[in-house]
Scaffold this motif. Structure first.
Motif, PDB file in Angstrom:
ATOM      1  N   PHE A   1      -5.817 -27.526  -7.874  1.00 20.86           N
ATOM      2  CA  PHE A   1      -5.484 -26.127  -7.661  1.00 20.86           C
ATOM      3  C   PHE A   1      -4.141 -26.101  -8.579  1.00 20.86           C
ATOM      4  CE2 PHE A   1      -3.406 -22.549  -5.405  1.00 20.86           C
ATOM      5  CZ  PHE A   1      -4.603 -21.740  -5.234  1.00 20.86           C
ATOM      6  N   ILE A   2      -4.195 -25.042  -9.413  1.00 19.08           N
ATOM      7  CA  ILE A   2      -2.678 -25.042 -10.302  1.00 19.08           C
ATOM      8  C   ILE A   2      -1.884 -23.951  -9.351  1.00 19.08           C
ATOM      9  CG2 ILE A   2      -1.770 -24.074 -12.263  1.00 19.08           C
ATOM     10  CD1 ILE A   2      -4.194 -25.085 -13.801  1.00 19.08           C
ATOM     11  N   GLY A   3      -2.402 -22.815  -9.050  1.00 17.55           N
ATOM     12  CA  GLY A   3      -1.682 -21.938  -8.290  1.00 17.55           C
ATOM     13  C   GLY A   3      -2.223 -20.603  -8.093  1.00 17.55           C
ATOM     14  N   ILE A   4      -1.674 -19.697  -7.532  1.00 22.07           N
ATOM     15  CA  ILE A   4      -1.922 -18.041  -7.495  1.00 22.07           C
ATOM     16  C   ILE A   4      -1.291 -17.403  -8.506  1.00 22.07           C
ATOM     17  CG2 ILE A   4      -2.164 -16.061  -6.000  1.00 22.07           C
ATOM     18  CD1 ILE A   4      -2.732 -18.059  -3.570  1.00 22.07           C
ATOM     19  N   SER A   5      -1.596 -16.674  -9.365  1.00 24.39           N
ATOM     20  CA  SER A   5      -0.794 -15.899 -10.286  1.00 24.39           C
ATOM     21  C   SER A   5      -0.979 -14.628 -10.038  1.00 24.39           C
ATOM     22  CB  SER A   5      -1.442 -15.925 -11.647  1.00 24.39           C
ATOM     23  OG  SER A   5      -2.939 -15.555 -11.757  1.00 24.39           O
ATOM     24  N   GLU A   6      -1.769 -13.946  -8.994  1.00 24.82           N
ATOM     25  CA  GLU A   6      -1.636 -12.683  -8.686  1.00 24.82           C
ATOM     26  C   GLU A   6      -2.007 -12.702  -6.781  1.00 24.82           C
ATOM     27  OE1 GLU A   6      -3.744  -9.488 -10.679  1.00 24.82           O
ATOM     28  OE2 GLU A   6      -3.592 -10.808 -12.457  1.00 24.82           O
ATOM     29  N   LEU A   7      -1.235 -11.886  -6.125  1.00 25.38           N
ATOM     30  CA  LEU A   7      -1.769 -11.766  -4.707  1.00 25.38           C
ATOM     31  C   LEU A   7      -1.446 -10.141  -4.332  1.00 25.38           C
ATOM     32  CD1 LEU A   7      -2.111 -13.209  -1.882  1.00 25.38           C
ATOM     33  CD2 LEU A   7       0.291 -13.641  -1.895  1.00 25.38           C
ATOM     34  N   ALA A   8      -2.248  -9.598  -4.012  1.00 25.49           N
ATOM     35  CA  ALA A   8      -2.007  -8.068  -3.594  1.00 25.49           C
ATOM     36  C   ALA A   8      -2.858  -7.860  -2.435  1.00 25.49           C
ATOM     37  CB  ALA A   8      -2.208  -7.186  -4.874  1.00 25.49           C
ATOM     38  N   LEU A   9      -2.179  -7.324  -1.486  1.00 27.63           N
ATOM     39  CA  LEU A   9      -2.749  -6.389  -0.370  1.00 27.63           C
ATOM     40  C   LEU A   9      -3.653  -5.327  -0.814  1.00 27.63           C
ATOM     41  CD1 LEU A   9      -1.300  -6.172   2.950  1.00 27.63           C
ATOM     42  CD2 LEU A   9      -2.725  -4.219   2.149  1.00 27.63           C
ATOM     43  N   GLN A  10      -4.864  -5.188  -0.720  1.00 27.09           N
ATOM     44  CA  GLN A  10      -6.040  -4.176  -1.198  1.00 27.09           C
ATOM     45  C   GLN A  10      -6.322  -3.074  -0.070  1.00 27.09           C
ATOM     46  OE1 GLN A  10      -6.038  -5.104  -4.728  1.00 27.09           O
ATOM     47  NE2 GLN A  10      -8.035  -3.873  -4.252  1.00 27.09           N
ATOM     48  N   ASP A  11      -6.343  -3.650   0.979  1.00 30.13           N
ATOM     49  CA  ASP A  11      -6.542  -2.328   2.166  1.00 30.13           C
ATOM     50  C   ASP A  11      -6.287  -3.116   3.416  1.00 30.13           C
ATOM     51  OD1 ASP A  11      -7.504  -0.228   3.153  1.00 30.13           O
ATOM     52  OD2 ASP A  11      -9.781  -0.314   2.492  1.00 30.13           O
TER      53      ASP A  11
ATOM     54  N   VAL B   1       0.713  -1.073  -0.094  1.00 32.58           N
ATOM     55  CA  VAL B   1       0.075   0.010   0.027  1.00 32.58           C
ATOM     56  C   VAL B   1       0.963   1.335  -0.049  1.00 32.58           C
ATOM     57  CG1 VAL B   1      -1.963  -0.948   1.145  1.00 32.58           C
ATOM     58  CG2 VAL B   1      -0.274  -0.150   2.446  1.00 32.58           C
ATOM     59  N   GLU B   2       0.281   2.396  -0.363  1.00 30.87           N
ATOM     60  CA  GLU B   2       0.992   3.648  -0.391  1.00 30.87           C
ATOM     61  C   GLU B   2       1.303   4.137   0.942  1.00 30.87           C
ATOM     62  OE1 GLU B   2       0.352   7.023  -3.275  1.00 30.87           O
ATOM     63  OE2 GLU B   2      -0.816   5.388  -4.610  1.00 30.87           O
ATOM     64  N   ALA B   3       2.561   4.883   0.905  1.00 30.59           N
ATOM     65  CA  ALA B   3       2.852   5.253   2.291  1.00 30.59           C
ATOM     66  C   ALA B   3       1.995   6.429   2.572  1.00 30.59           C
ATOM     67  CB  ALA B   3       4.309   5.760   2.233  1.00 30.59           C
ATOM     68  N   GLY B   4       1.558   6.455   3.896  1.00 26.49           N
ATOM     69  CA  GLY B   4       0.874   7.866   4.485  1.00 26.49           C
ATOM     70  C   GLY B   4      -0.772   7.408   4.068  1.00 26.49           C
ATOM     71  N   THR B   5      -1.352   6.478   3.513  1.00 28.43           N
ATOM     72  CA  THR B   5      -2.310   6.172   3.223  1.00 28.43           C
ATOM     73  C   THR B   5      -3.329   5.506   4.596  1.00 28.43           C
ATOM     74  OG1 THR B   5      -2.079   3.876   2.588  1.00 28.43           O
ATOM     75  CG2 THR B   5      -2.338   5.629   0.721  1.00 28.43           C
ATOM     76  N   PRO B   6      -4.493   5.391   4.694  1.00 29.72           N
ATOM     77  CA  PRO B   6      -5.087   4.872   5.871  1.00 29.72           C
ATOM     78  C   PRO B   6      -4.680   3.556   6.232  1.00 29.72           C
ATOM     79  CG  PRO B   6      -6.867   6.192   4.797  1.00 29.72           C
ATOM     80  CD  PRO B   6      -5.492   6.267   4.083  1.00 29.72           C
ATOM     81  N   ALA B   7      -4.458   2.676   4.806  1.00 24.56           N
ATOM     82  CA  ALA B   7      -4.323   1.169   5.019  1.00 24.56           C
ATOM     83  C   ALA B   7      -2.732   1.215   5.701  1.00 24.56           C
ATOM     84  CB  ALA B   7      -4.247   0.675   3.545  1.00 24.56           C
ATOM     85  N   ALA B   8      -2.004   2.240   5.237  1.00 24.00           N
ATOM     86  CA  ALA B   8      -0.528   2.084   5.620  1.00 24.00           C
ATOM     87  C   ALA B   8      -0.396   2.392   7.106  1.00 24.00           C
ATOM     88  CB  ALA B   8       0.579   3.126   4.821  1.00 24.00           C
TER      89      ALA B   8
END
Length: 143
Positions: A79-89, A1-8
């Protein structure tokens, strides 16, 4: 997540509440939990993952599996695998951390090695930071 955001700021608060908290370790655990939960759901083995699900999520999964079974439907998938994994919030309220993660996974279904299904999910995991229980619960699912 971007620095300074509520999530950060929420992630920093989680780290302050529990100094051993690591986003990269959390995401590694989320990756493993995702595969375990998806495959248990696909196989209809919902009881095996009950301790990882919030009661509302468990009830939803249990109802869906029961409806599938009532219709005589079964699911065969690998299950083949995870192609994308991202922290959203992320959020941190009253000592409880919540982290929303977006997954894109690939499974082959109905026994065909070429019939690959791409599955997109956004899951929210929650945990009381500083608790002796290291497990995060799946508290919400979405697309």
């Amino acid at each position: 997540v971007e620095a300074g955001t509520p999530a950060a700021k929420a992630l920093a608060a989680m780290k302050a509440a529990e100094p051993t908290f690591s986003v990269s370790e959390f995401l590694g655990g989320a990756r493993g939990a995702y595969e375990m939960i998806v495959m248990a759901y696909e196989r209809g083995e919902i009881d095996s993952i009950k301790s990882f699900l919030a009661p509302e999520v468990y009830e939803t999964f249990e109802s869906a599996v029961a409806a599938r079974e009532e219709q005589g439907l079964t699911v065969e998938s690998n299950f083949i695998g995870i192609s994308e994994l991202a922290l959203q919030d992320a959020s941190f309220i009253d000592g409880e951390g919540e982290v929303m993660v977006r997954f894109v996974a690939e499974l082959n279904t109905e026994g065909s090695p070429t019939a690959i299904k791409r599955q997109r999910d956004t899951w929210t995991f929650a945990r009381q930071m500083g608790s002796n229980d290291p497990n995060w619960l799946l508290v919400a699912t979405g697309d």
